[in-house]
Write a protein that holds these residues in place. Structure first.
Motif: not given
Length: 478
Positions: A387-410
């Motif tokens: 899901n993260l890689l797909l949003h990177a392909r789509l260029g959804n930087a705002d969503y990806l920034s939020y999702a990455l912080r959540s993934a890093e916390r986990k």
């Protein structure tokens, strides 16, 4: 004869009436009242159930060894009760022969006990102590053999459950946690050798080899697992009558061989075993359905792994299973959850390879909507990272920034950190910060994680993602 034919016609009319309605609403009740006045729905359904089950029993009774042995035991008892001792004995001998030929140890015990009970009722007429002792020894031997086979089956099933829920182990400490089962299997084999000559029954050999292959797969030793699977394949090929009624283990064998060949990158050998899956003819309808989808899955997998996306798309358009898209999706949902999810994630990979990003995201969202506790950890990780890689392909930087912080916390909160997951998140973080360098391709090629980590990166098509991102950056900087 006429009354029986009339009854059959009535049964068929009732069946057609009930089956023509998808729900049990007023339309069905009205139709039932018109065709069968005075009949209510629940008694009609119960009658239909009894008739269908009776027909199925009659249809299946001569196909299953267990049923045939049970019928012979029943026939023997009926004949004995009516004083036809010789004919009763003939049925017992037939039952014993079938039980021995097909390694039905528990049925062999039932046959031997019924024989002993007949001797007791006849006050051991013509039977000496040596014959009785042989009968008791036979019972003990069959019980020991069956108990050992059941113990072996329990060990294999426990290991298989761990593999399905945890996937391939990623560290030496995880491998050590498997030693309890490995030691128990070793002790079981030693106990059998101490009791007497090794019991080389098909069931014992099958369970031992299945256990060993599953163990090697779980520790990521594809070479060892494939070697054991080839031994197991020879065992199955030499004893077709002993597993024809229970083909599930043979399907697991073929699935395991294909998974190992894929792990080792031996794609040229996969087609042979995929054809074996396609050629399987089993009377078990649910398994026949699963087998057809497994064959298609592995055929698609070997093409997608090699980035032959056009070939994979052509296969989807021509395969009978996928010719009717709504029917394909409906039948896909009948598979067990983990198998269905693996298939869905593979189709997402295909959509990404064909640049159908919206279709891929739509299918991936269905996977992400599943309850997390219902999926094995490996599939949860793969779907989240995909899901993260797909949003990177789509260029959804705002969503990806939020999702990455959540993934890093986990990642920080869990004790079971995957090197492949950390590596993927690190590359995504570099991309979102504008720090992804062309050297990333060499880093991916030189990644030195566990077999489980390499499998994860392959399932994510991480190198393909990096190439796409770098190509897009290059295009912008022209």
């Amino acid at each position: 004869m006429a009354s029986r034919q009339a009854g059959d016609k009535g049964f068929i009319r009732l069946f057609d009436c009930l089956i023509s309605h998808e729900t049990t609403g007023d339309a069905l009740i009205n139709d039932l009242n018109q065709q069968f006045p005075g009949t209510t729905l629940e008694p009609a359904r119960k009658y239909l159930y009894r008739m269908v089950m009776q027909s199925l029993r009659q249809f299946e009774q001569n196909k299953r060894i267990d049923v045939r042995i049970g019928q012979l035991l029943h026939d023997s008892q009926i004949l004995y009760e009516r004083g036809l001792v010789q004919f009763s004995q003939e049925q017992l001998e037939k039952a014993q022969l079938l039980a021995d030929q097909h390694e039905r140890g528990l049925y062999a015990v039932l046959v031997a006990r019924q024989q002993a009970e007949h001797w007791v009722r006849e006050q051991f007429d013509g039977i000496d102590e040596a014959a009785l002792a042989r009968q008791h020894a036979l019972i003990r031997q069959q019980l020991e053999r069956t108990q050992a086979a059941l113990h072996h089956a329990a060990l294999y099933e426990t290991l298989l459950l761990r593999y399905r829920t945890q996937g391939t182990v990623g560290s030496p400490s995880d491998t050590l946690r498997l030693n309890d089962l490995l030691l128990e299997e070793h002790q079981l084999l030693n106990r059998q050798n101490r009791i007497g000559p090794p019991m080389r029954s098909f069931a014992m050999q099958q369970q031992h080899l299945h256990f060993q292959s599953a163990y090697f797969r779980m520790i990521g030793d594809g070479v060892g697992s494939l070697r054991v699977y080839r031994e197991l394949d020879n065992l199955f090929q030499n004893n077709p009558t002993l597993w024809a009624e229970q083909p599930l283990y043979y399907v697991q064998l073929l699935d395991g061989i294909l998974s190992d060949l894929r792990l080792l990158g031996q794609y040229e050998e996969m087609s042979f075993f995929i054809n074996r899956l396609r050629a399987m003819d089993t009377a078990v309808h649910g398994l026949r359905h699963t087998t057809a989808y497994l064959a298609l899955y592995h055929q698609l997998l070997l093409t997608v792994d090699q980035a032959r996306y056009t070939d994979a798309a052509s296969l989807l358009h021509t395969d009978p299973l996928t010719a009717d898209t709504p029917a394909f999706e409906r039948e896909l949902n009948r598979l067990v959850l983990s198998t269905r999810t693996e298939f869905d994630l593979l189709l997402v990979r295909l959509d990404l390879g064909l640049r159908n990003l919206s279709a891929g995201l739509q299918r991936l969202n269905r996977v992400l909507a599943l309850p997390a506790r219902s999926l094995p950890g490996t599939l949860q990780t793969q779907s989240r990272l995909m899901n993260l890689l797909l949003h990177a392909r789509l260029g959804n930087a705002d969503y990806l920034s939020y999702a990455l912080r959540s993934a890093e916390r986990k990642l920080k909160a869990t004790d079971r950190q995957s090197a492949g997951e950390r590596f993927t998140i690190e590359l995504l973080r570099q991309w979102i910060n504008g720090q992804l360098e062309p050297t990333v391709l060499a880093r991916i090629d030189m990644f030195s994680g566990s077999p489980a980590d390499h499998q994860l990166l392959r399932n994510l098509d991480l190198r393909s993602w990096a190439e796409t991102i770098l190509a897009a950056v290059h295009q912008l900087t022209k």
